[in-house]
Design an enzyme around this catalytic site. Structure first.
Site, PDB file in Angstrom:
ATOM      1  N   GLU A  15       1.742  -0.557  -4.980  1.00 28.29           N
ATOM      2  CA  GLU A  15       0.748   0.461  -5.305  1.00 28.29           C
ATOM      3  C   GLU A  15       1.489   1.788  -5.262  1.00 28.29           C
ATOM      4  O   GLU A  15       1.752   2.341  -4.203  1.00 28.29           O
ATOM      5  CB  GLU A  15      -0.399   0.487  -4.285  1.00 28.29           C
ATOM      6  CG  GLU A  15      -1.496   1.455  -4.722  1.00 28.29           C
ATOM      7  CD  GLU A  15      -2.101   2.305  -3.607  1.00 28.29           C
ATOM      8  OE1 GLU A  15      -3.192   2.843  -3.818  1.00 28.29           O
ATOM      9  OE2 GLU A  15      -1.494   2.457  -2.539  1.00 28.29           O
ATOM     10  N   ASP A  24       0.830  -1.201   0.000  1.00 33.03           N
ATOM     11  CA  ASP A  24       0.000   0.000   0.000  1.00 33.03           C
ATOM     12  C   ASP A  24       0.872   1.263   0.000  1.00 33.03           C
ATOM     13  O   ASP A  24       1.847   1.344   0.756  1.00 33.03           O
ATOM     14  CB  ASP A  24      -0.854  -0.034   1.279  1.00 33.03           C
ATOM     15  CG  ASP A  24      -1.936   1.010   1.301  1.00 33.03           C
ATOM     16  OD1 ASP A  24      -2.833   0.961   0.452  1.00 33.03           O
ATOM     17  OD2 ASP A  24      -1.896   1.897   2.181  1.00 33.03           O
TER      18      ASP A  24
END
Ligand code: GLC
Length: 573
Positions: free
Chosen positions: A294, A232
């Site tokens: 990401e 993330d």
């Protein structure tokens, strides 16, 4: 430019640059060509009837992924969390939130997935913890100057009494990126940085304990058998020294509108050292484990630096997701992505939908070239649902024919639209609340999946409970309505994944065919792909064997089958 009523493609002019770009993949590295299905645990399947999806619910439905033909599942976070950002605020990285089940349920899920031949990728949230994480609690209790505070980014405020935030950074979700805390004696004290919600304090990645802890978390899940991690906000961990002011707005999602200047909170060179170290951890495990970043960074050259041979294995290609529905734009993104990533030996990834963006069946029903919205509400211009689905199906067949790895988001195989008329009072995305409704936010793409058209909550939960309301149109998209129905979106996805595997599209090479301006036509191995974004039908070559189409073909003026507007065809010719 005008077009004749139909055109015949010239099938003999492959673009040598594109041909050279993609290297065949060693079979061992499964992730190079994998189709990875994203499960958003809250909204996939609810096993206990409380209206929130959970791990036993997912385990019971994993056969759906196998039937679809996915190679792997990526699960958004299911760890202990107060859910200020739907689980992207982790309070315990080594345990499952009771809302989703237990560690035993996680083990059972991994075991069942492996039984079905599906690899498991879990989410890792290293940029920030929850403010309810023991480290942050200890930092608050210990006060300024303590070692406990050094794991986060606590700073003194500006102004005479420290009443102003330490710098001008804004939160991605709206509002200031700093919150002031009371010191243990109750006096107004230091500020801490949170690039996202107040309840998501950023860690200080210059601190060795932060690095050690996250590597230990990696090992914890690797030991439990997971096959990889989706990292993330991978471009956010390291901030520019001194946390200098940034005189620009934050864009919707982690980019910046700085006109090329690199923001001090994103894509700092120091992040790469972290991923090199993680790579060593993964490589020390048997099997073929992977990391996917990401990272909302541009241009593709910058993204490529995250997937150099000793760093991560993949990075999400958000340029493709963000490209407008124009052949030239898509072709440019495809070429550039393949070129830049193959330059570092990494596969390209392709993605059209996820839990942070408007679902592509709705996004592509908005006017071409319109700004990509952060959610759609009843007061906004509504997408054209029919056009959106037609284009979404065409976009999907285009994507799945490209070499590299593809990410699917739960429900897209049903052609699910965004919930574009959700009542505001049920919204949960902090973006909506922090911007006081200026940004609608991401709830509309997070609505629970419809499994059965005539069951409570469309089969999501046996009680009919659903943490976000499902629009009535979801009944028409339910799995049971589409299964076995030729031409349904679900059957189109299944056929595409089957053919993709049988014809090795994921490890193939792309060779463009020159043709009309608004048509994307290429060969990938034995398959000829024609995606028509222009107004006129495009005739298929004589004798072409149609393998799969996203919409009905028409008769061309030359009598041959032709691909009409907003349709993609896979043929053998
Ligand atoms: C990533 C996640 C998003 C989350 C944010 C903060 O962008 O995909 O859902 O809100 O990080 O963790």
């Amino acid at each position: 430019m005008t077009h004749p009523a139909t055109q015949t493609q010239d099938l003999t002019t492959p673009d040598p640059a594109a041909r050279a770009a993609a290297e065949p993949a060693p079979a061992r590295e499964w992730w190079r060509s994998a189709v990875i299905y994203q499960v958003y645990p809250r909204s996939f399947a609810d096993g206990n009837g409380d209206g929130v999806g959970d791990l036993p619910g997912i385990t019971a439905r994993l056969a759906h992924l196998a039937e679809l033909g996915a190679d792997a599942v990526w699960l958004s976070p299911f760890y202990v969390s107060p859910h200020a950002d739907a689980g992207y605020d982790v309070a315990d990285y080594r345990d499952v939130d009771p809302l989703f089940g237990s560690l035993e349920d996680a083990d059972a899920m991994v075991a069942r997935a492996h039984e079905l031949g599906i690899r498991v990728v879990v989410d890792l949230v290293p940029n920030h913890t929850s403010d309810e994480h023991p480290w942050f609690r200890a930092a608050l209790a210990a006060g300024r100057g303590s070692v406990e505070r050094e794991r986060y980014l606590f700073r003194e405020g500006r102004g005479e009494t420290g009443e102003l935030p330490p710098n001008d950074w804004r939160s991605v979700f709206g509002g200031d990126a700093w919150t002031r805390v009371p010191e243990p004696d109750g006096t107004p004290g230091q500020w801490y940085l949170h690039l996202f919600d107040t309840k998501q304090p950023d860690l200080d990645w210059t601190h060795p304990e932060v690095r050690e802890e996250m590597e230990s978390v990696l090992r914890f899940w690797l030991d439990r058998g997971v096959d990889g991690f989706r990292v993330d906000v991978a471009h956010g961990l390291v901030k520019a020294p001194g946390l200098p002011d940034w005189d620009h707005d934050q864009e919707l999602l982690h980019g910046s509108n700085s006109g090329g200047e690199r923001p001090p909170m994103w894509d700092q060179d120091g992040v790469h050292e972290i991923y090199r170290s993680w790579r060593k951890v993964l490589d020390s495990y048997p099997g073929d484990r992977m990391l996917v970043a990401e990272a909302w960074v541009a241009p593709a050259e910058r993204l490529a630096s995250y997937v150099r041979p000793d760093e991560m294995h993949q990075a999400f290609n958000f340029d493709f997701l963000q490209a407008s529905w124009r052949a030239a734009d898509l072709r440019a993104v495809i070429d550039r992505s393949i070129r830049e990533l193959s330059a570092v030996g990494a596969p390209t990834t392709w993605v059209l939908s996820n839990h942070d963006v408007v679902r592509h069946a709705s996004r592509l029903g908005l006017p071409v070239g319109a700004r990509r919205p952060n959610g759609i509400s009843a007061g906004d211009p509504q997408p054209d649902a029919e056009l959106g689905l037609r284009r979404a199906r065409a976009a999907t067949l285009l994507m799945l024919a490209l070499p590299g790895s593809a990410y699917l988001y739960q429900g897209e195989e049903l052609g699910l639209p965004e919930h574009t008329t959700m009542p505001h009072d049920v919204r949960q995305d902090p973006t909506y609340h922090r911007t006081e409704g200026d940004e609608v936010g991401r709830d509309g793409c997070r609505v629970p999946v419809p499994w059965q058209h005539d069951a409570p909550a469309f089969g999501f939960s046996r009680t009919g409970e659903s943490w976000l309301p499902q629009p009535s149109a979801y009944g028409h998209h339910a799995v049971d309505v589409q299964r076995g129905v030729p031409g349904s979106t679900y059957e189109m996805y299944r056929a595409a994944l089957r053919l993709r595997r049988a014809t090795a599209l994921g490890t193939g090479e792309l060779a463009w065919l020159d043709g009309a301006e608004q048509v994307l036509a290429f060969r990938n191995g034995a398959v000829l792909v024609v995606a028509n974004l222009g107004p006129e039908p495009v005739s298929l070559p004589a004798g072409a064997e149609v393998l799969l189409v996203s919409g009905d073909l028409v008769a061309g003026s030359d009598g041959r089958p032709a691909v009409p507007t907003d349709v993609t065809a896979w043929v053998r010719a």
